[in-house]
Design a protein around this motif. Structure first.
Motif, short mmCIF file in Angstrom:
data_model
loop_
_atom_site.label_atom_id
_atom_site.label_comp_id
_atom_site.label_asym_id
_atom_site.label_seq_id
_atom_site.Cartn_x
_atom_site.Cartn_y
_atom_site.Cartn_z
N SER A 730 0.84 -1.21 0.00
CA SER A 730 0.00 0.00 0.00
C SER A 730 0.86 1.24 0.00
N LEU A 731 1.89 1.24 0.79
CA LEU A 731 2.78 2.40 0.84
C LEU A 731 3.50 2.60 -0.49
N SER A 732 3.88 1.52 -1.11
CA SER A 732 4.59 1.62 -2.40
C SER A 732 3.67 2.22 -3.48
N PHE A 737 1.92 6.86 -7.11
CA PHE A 737 0.98 7.88 -7.56
C PHE A 737 1.51 9.28 -7.31
N TYR A 738 2.16 9.45 -6.20
CA TYR A 738 2.67 10.77 -5.85
C TYR A 738 3.74 11.22 -6.83
N PHE A 739 4.66 10.32 -7.15
CA PHE A 739 5.74 10.69 -8.09
C PHE A 739 5.19 10.95 -9.50
N VAL A 740 4.18 10.18 -9.98
CA VAL A 740 3.58 10.39 -11.30
C VAL A 740 2.90 11.75 -11.37
N LYS A 741 2.24 12.11 -10.33
CA LYS A 741 1.54 13.40 -10.29
C LYS A 741 2.52 14.56 -10.38
N GLN A 742 3.62 14.43 -9.66
CA GLN A 742 4.63 15.50 -9.69
C GLN A 742 5.25 15.62 -11.08
N ARG A 743 5.43 14.49 -11.73
CA ARG A 743 6.03 14.52 -13.08
C ARG A 743 5.12 15.24 -14.06
N CYS A 744 3.83 14.95 -14.04
CA CYS A 744 2.88 15.60 -14.93
C CYS A 744 2.82 17.10 -14.69
N ARG A 745 2.89 17.54 -13.50
CA ARG A 745 2.88 18.95 -13.17
C ARG A 745 4.09 19.66 -13.79
N ARG A 746 5.22 18.97 -13.72
CA ARG A 746 6.41 19.59 -14.30
C ARG A 746 6.29 19.72 -15.81
N VAL A 797 -2.32 11.94 -15.40
CA VAL A 797 -2.50 13.14 -14.58
C VAL A 797 -3.92 13.64 -14.74
N PHE A 798 -4.58 13.98 -13.69
CA PHE A 798 -5.97 14.40 -13.69
C PHE A 798 -6.11 15.77 -14.36
N ARG A 799 -7.17 15.93 -15.26
CA ARG A 799 -7.47 17.18 -15.95
C ARG A 799 -8.91 17.59 -15.66
N GLY A 800 -9.18 18.85 -15.94
CA GLY A 800 -10.52 19.36 -15.74
C GLY A 800 -11.46 18.97 -16.87
#
Length: 810
Positions: A730-732, A737-746, A797-800
């Motif tokens: 679960s932690l992994s 998910f956290y690292f994928v989200k940060q990558r999309c933001r960049r 990455v989530f979009r509107g």
């Protein structure tokens, strides 16, 4: 003399090289108040220091010399000691004041009775310290009253209550060994209460016949018409840097009345010799503590009289040990009839020189000899040879420090005579020892008092079969036999007690007597199989096919550390464990010092366990356990199995009594029931088995889990590992998910750099690009719709809803 000093130095070196003696262990031990050993106590807040004992001929009355009083105790009843009469005899206030003015402690100034003897059939003779001014008196044994005016006690009783003395009355005359001055520097052997033509006698003080003497005991030998005194003193014949203490025996004749001109009113028959209690290649036990006389057996010569004594050593190498030696009267007489040392009055050196004997020192009748003969015996009173112990060896050596003893000859069931010693230790235990051909055997030890006592005494009553111990706390009566304690034939025989034998008719251990002829007893060897017809079964016989022994059901959990207790049959027995379906590997099992067995509960260690006690080649079953897993039990109820052709299993009470001293497992009611015969006793010849639960013998305890050598699977560990694995996954996923989200933001960051609010401000190039985007959106409507429906953009990455990143201006 130099050779003698070299000899002792060599012996000292050899003693350091000798191996230490192993401690002799009593077979059974009874602490004070133990119901397995019945003792009778007498004490009173008005009575203290009951240390001088005198027993009547029939054994019904015990006279006691205490502090400021003489007691008459009724000891005719078995279970109680009653005070029959008390005679107060205390110093006056003036006497106590004078004692304190002499610089003595107030606690030492009362009247401590130190001499108590039968004068005749109607009177006793008693002497006391009486505030450091000794007094003596006559006591009427019928009315228990004393004469009005006491006699002077100088030379009859010591001044100091802690100084040892000895006294004996023969034919109405008092023979004493004590000190005759206030400071205790004048030891003297004297005779008092002489009547008719006989006169009182004492030693010649000018000759140095005694040096710093401590008197121990005295004994009258009727056939010899002599009295023998035993004491320790400084050996002037040894020229050492330190004072060398030696143990002595001396004698005087009853017929001695002193010389006519030489040695008037002085002993003419006084001689002394050294008692040597020494083992090979060791320093001697040179300080005598106590001694008792054992008369010869019926029909034997008086020369076979034995004197048993306790000796300690003044050297630190033997500190804390005691040696017991016996000396034969024949050997003492032989030494006194030999050569004597000669003292050079000028150099004060002793030497042995062969000279013509003018008289035989120590021979009775010398009071009628010539002056020349009396001068010879006056100078020759120290025998040249030492008295060697009987058998030229010590009777026993113990790491216990003994202080008093008494000895008795006992006739066993085989009509043989055995010598039994009762030894009192400084720590308060009475040891009962039988002397066998292969050495001394301590049958039992009984605690008679808790605190060390400064003055003690023992008195043996052969008619009653008891021993009286006098202490500063009170009086204790100890029966010499305790046969009812042994509940089986095997235990009765293994005790090797000449007082006890197994009655095959009553099936009980009873006191041996000349009337009984069917008693089973083996004092010398303790052979159970020969006496009780017992058979020692092997492992295969105990655990044959389809044979499971009965015992206690023990429920445990896996991975629990189990400890199975095994009661000891005696302090000389060894505990062994057996398991029918498993070998007791040291990798899995731990044998503890108290005989118990410890192991970890695993599927491989479940099953039956049998504890055996081995003593003198005989095995008996002490405890049986059936270890089972808790989860596999539906109802925890006792299970009964069948046992065929194996050892008799003792009952719960029997197994409990087998423990050391039986202090926790047996209550007074159980013992009383067994003594009344209401409790069944088991013989080692019994063929049946009693099924029982031995409650209280199992003590489970847990500690950190121990990994089994069998590599077994554990349910608890599997559950814990599974939970940890789920948490890790679960932690992994969360981190992923956290690292994928940060990558999309960049990746989308440049679109938010410059917000576009007014199309008029765009350059022609930007307007052209904007038209191109609208054209592409019309053709890619299907793809855009899919992204909007899913709510995710690139790389998830989530979009509107408008297709752009959230919070990003269009």
């Amino acid at each position: 003399m130099e050779n003698l000093n070299l000899l002792f130095l060599t012996e000292a070196l050899l003693c350091f090289m000798c191996p230490c003696l192993s401690k002799q262990t009593p077979r059974v031990s009874f602490h004070k108040g133990n119901p397995g050993r019945h003792l009778t106590h007498f004490s009173s807040h008005e009575v203290s220091n009951t240390t001088t004992l005198l027993l009547s001929e029939n054994g019904d009355v015990l006279y006691v010399g205490a502090r400021d009083a003489v007691l008459a105790l009724d000891v005719s009843h078995k279970d109680v000691i009653m005070l029959r009469d008390k005679l107060d005899w205390s110093p006056s206030d003036k006497d106590l004041e004078q004692c304190s003015m002499k610089g003595k402690k107030k606690a030492d100034c009362p009247n401590f009775i130190r001499v108590l003897q039968f004068l005749n059939t109607s009177h006793l003779y008693a002497c006391g310290t009486f505030a450091f001014s000794p007094r003596c008196t006559y006591i009427n044994s019928d009315t228990f009253t004393m004469n009005v005016k006491p006699d002077e006690g100088r030379g009859r009783c010591p001044y100091d209550p802690f100084q040892r003395n000895t006294a004996i009355i023969v034919d109405g005359e008092l023979y004493t060994g004590t000190v005759a001055d206030y400071r205790g520097n004048r030891p003297v052997i004297s005779r008092h209460l002489s009547e008719g033509r006989r006169v009182d006698m004492k030693l010649d003080d000018t000759l140095g016949w005694l040096e710093d003497t401590t008197f121990i005991s005295s004994s009258f030998i009727p056939d010899e018409e002599k009295i023998f005194f035993f004491f320790s003193e400084v050996g002037q014949e040894y020229n050492f840097i330190n004072k060398f203490i030696v143990s002595r025996v001396s004698q005087i004749c009853l017929s001695d009345v002193g010389g006519q001109r030489t040695l008037q009113r002085r002993w003419t028959t006084f001689v002394k010799a050294q008692l040597l209690c020494q083992a090979d290649n060791e320093l001697p036990y040179n300080v005598i503590q106590d001694i008792d006389t054992l008369p010869p057996a019926e029909g034997a010569s008086a020369d076979d009289t034995l004197f048993y004594g306790i000796f300690t050593s003044q050297w630190s190498v033997n500190s804390g040990r005691s040696g017991v030696c016996s000396f034969r009267l024949r050997d003492i007489k032989s030494v006194f009839s030999g050569n004597y040392k000669v003292l050079n009055r000028d150099t004060l050196q002793w030497s042995t020189q062969v000279q013509e004997k003018v008289a035989n020192p120590g021979e009775c009748g010398l009071h009628n000899a010539s002056d020349n003969a009396l001068r010879f015996v006056k100078e020759n009173f120290l025998a040249d040879d030492s008295v060697q112990p009987a058998g030229r060896n010590l009777t026993m050596v113990s790491t216990e420090q003994y202080s008093h003893l008494t000895v008795q000859r006992v006739k066993g069931a085989n009509n043989r005579d055995y010598t039994v010693l009762f030894l009192l230790t400084e720590s308060g235990y009475l040891h009962k020892v039988v002397l066998l051909q292969n050495g001394a055997h301590i049958i039992e030890e009984v605690q008679v008092f808790e605190q060390p006592q400064p003055v003690k005494s023992l008195e043996l009553s052969k008619p009653k079969g008891v021993i009286y111990v006098g202490t500063s706390e009170g009086l204790v009566r100890v029966p010499v036999a305790n046969c009812s304690f042994y509940w089986t034939c095997a235990q009765c025989v293994l005790a090797q007690d000449p007082f006890c034998g197994w009655d095959t008719v009553k099936r009980a251990c009873v006191e041996a007597s000349n009337i009984q002829t069917n008693l089973g007893q083996d004092v010398e060897r303790g052979n159970v199989e020969a006496v009780c017809n017992s058979v020692t079964y092997t492992h295969r016989a105990r655990f044959g096919p389809n044979i499971l022994p009965a015992g206690q059901l023990v429920s445990v959990s896996l991975n629990e550390v189990v400890r199975l207790q095994c009661p000891a049959a005696s302090q000389l027995s060894e505990q062994l464990w057996e398991c029918p379906n498993n070998r007791l590997s040291p990798d899995l099992y731990l044998h503890l010092g108290d005989g118990s067995l410890s192991f970890v509960a695993t599927p491989a260690t479940l099953g039956h366990y049998l504890c055996l006690s081995t003593e003198n080649g005989y095995q008996q079953t002490m405890a049986i356990y059936h270890v089972k897993q808790k989860s596999s039990l539906i109802a925890q109820t006792p299970t009964t199995y069948t046992l065929r052709q194996t050892h008799p299993i003792p009952s719960t009470q029997a197994v409990a009594r087998a423990g050391l001293g039986l202090q926790t497992s047996v209550g007074p009611k159980k013992i009383e029931a067994r003594q009344r015969g209401t409790e069944p006793t088991l013989s080692s010849m019994d063929a049946h088995v009693i099924t029982t639960q031995l409650k209280g013998n199992f003590t489970p305890w847990t500690q950190e889990p121990v990994q089994s050598a069998q590599g077994s699977c554990y349910l608890k560990e599997l559950v814990v590992v599974s939970v940890l694995l789920v948490l890790s996954l679960s932690l992994s996923i969360t981190l992923l998910f956290y690292f994928v989200k940060q990558r999309c933001r960049r990746q989308t960051a440049p679109q938010t750099a410059t917000p576009i609010r007014d199309s008029a401000r765009r350059t022609p190039m930007e307007l052209e690009a904007h038209k191109m985007n609208q054209f592409l959106n019309k053709h890619n409507g299907q793809s855009l719709h899919t992204e909007q429906a899913n709510g995710f953009g690139c790389n998830g990455v989530f979009r509107g809803s408008n297709g752009h990143l959230p919070n990003t201006p269009i």
